[in-house]
Design an enzyme around this catalytic site. Structure first.
Site, PDB file in Angstrom:
ATOM      1  N   MET A  57       0.844  -1.189   0.000  1.00 24.94           N
ATOM      2  CA  MET A  57       0.000   0.000   0.000  1.00 24.94           C
ATOM      3  C   MET A  57       0.879   1.238   0.000  1.00 24.94           C
ATOM      4  O   MET A  57       1.788   1.353   0.807  1.00 24.94           O
ATOM      5  CB  MET A  57      -0.865   0.028   1.264  1.00 24.94           C
ATOM      6  CG  MET A  57      -1.689   1.284   1.433  1.00 24.94           C
ATOM      7  SD  MET A  57      -2.375   1.452   3.097  1.00 24.94           S
ATOM      8  CE  MET A  57      -0.958   2.062   3.997  1.00 24.94           C
ATOM      9  N   GLY A  77       7.512   0.828   3.203  1.00 26.52           N
ATOM     10  CA  GLY A  77       8.485   1.097   2.152  1.00 26.52           C
ATOM     11  C   GLY A  77       7.919   1.153   0.750  1.00 26.52           C
ATOM     12  O   GLY A  77       8.667   1.121  -0.229  1.00 26.52           O
ATOM     13  N   CYS A  78       6.601   1.264   0.610  1.00 31.65           N
ATOM     14  CA  CYS A  78       5.992   1.258  -0.718  1.00 31.65           C
ATOM     15  C   CYS A  78       6.341   2.501  -1.518  1.00 31.65           C
ATOM     16  O   CYS A  78       6.596   2.415  -2.724  1.00 31.65           O
ATOM     17  CB  CYS A  78       4.480   1.099  -0.602  1.00 31.65           C
ATOM     18  SG  CYS A  78       4.030  -0.408   0.301  1.00 31.65           S
ATOM     19  N   THR A  79       6.362   3.649  -0.873  1.00 30.82           N
ATOM     20  CA  THR A  79       6.732   4.875  -1.588  1.00 30.82           C
ATOM     21  C   THR A  79       8.195   4.820  -2.032  1.00 30.82           C
ATOM     22  O   THR A  79       8.488   5.090  -3.205  1.00 30.82           O
ATOM     23  CB  THR A  79       6.432   6.117  -0.729  1.00 30.82           C
ATOM     24  OG1 THR A  79       5.017   6.170  -0.501  1.00 30.82           O
ATOM     25  CG2 THR A  79       6.889   7.393  -1.406  1.00 30.82           C
ATOM     26  N   SER A  82       8.349   2.446  -5.042  1.00 35.90           N
ATOM     27  CA  SER A  82       7.788   3.069  -6.247  1.00 35.90           C
ATOM     28  C   SER A  82       8.732   4.127  -6.806  1.00 35.90           C
ATOM     29  O   SER A  82       8.938   4.209  -8.028  1.00 35.90           O
ATOM     30  CB  SER A  82       6.423   3.695  -5.937  1.00 35.90           C
ATOM     31  OG  SER A  82       5.477   2.690  -5.640  1.00 35.90           O
TER      32      SER A  82
END
Length: 186
Positions: A57, A77-79, A82
């Site tokens: 997410m 750590g998704c940002t 990405s």
């Protein structure tokens, strides 16, 4: 405000639970997914080599993360993941990758906000309905009432999964790891 662009120093790395061991060599099923560019993308029908990175997410700086998010290994750590694919996008294309996609269980609207905020040069795909997760038996976890895909990346050629990076840690190095694998002539 939550700084979703930085990883806390005390994150526990995820361990390989075998949840993705069955994926290499698998053909993708025909499962069209809504994309942030407003189209439906069927990864099984796309020609050439693709990179699909999977993330739980993308957080928003103006919203709290789910309860226990930082304590769950591999959730945070998704940002950074990405952004690493954004920053390595041209390099991946130079290495023969026709397209890059991100995939999560977030809605297309939630993903659209993230894609615009992060200036991603590729679409994010929504598996909010769980069709691809179930068809491929993708590893997932549940936390604070939500179902989230575990972080990984796949190199796909002509609809077949050639390589799976799982588990992924730290997430901000995922794109560089994929590029290194591709650079080795694979």
């Amino acid at each position: 405000m939550v700084d979703v662009s930085r990883l806390p120093d005390d994150l526990t790395p995820p361990t390989d639970d075998g949840g993705a061991a069955h994926l290499e060599g698998t053909r993708l099923p025909a499962k069209p997914l809504p994309a942030t560019d407003g189209t439906q993308i069927d990864l099984s029908r796309l020609p050439g080599r693709l990179v699909l990175y999977v993330y739980p997410m993308t957080g928003r700086p103006d919203a709290a993360l789910p309860e226990g998010w930082n304590a769950f290994p591999g959730a945070r750590g998704c940002t950074p993941q990405s952004c690493s694919f954004r920053d390595h996008h041209a390099e991946l294309q130079a290495l023969g990758v026709a397209q890059v996609f991100g995939l999560s269980t977030q809605t297309p609207e939630e993903q659209r906000e993230a894609a615009e905020r992060l200036h991603l040069p590729y679409p994010l795909l929504s598996d909010a309905a769980g069709d691809l997760r179930r068809a491929l038996d993708l590893p997932f976890f549940e936390i604070d009432g939500g179902l989230y895909l575990k972080r990984m990346a796949m190199v796909i050629t002509e609809g077949r999964i050639d390589k799976v990076f799982y588990p992924v840690f730290p997430p901000d190095r995922n794109a560089a790891d994929v590029a290194a694998w591709l650079s080795a002539g694979r």
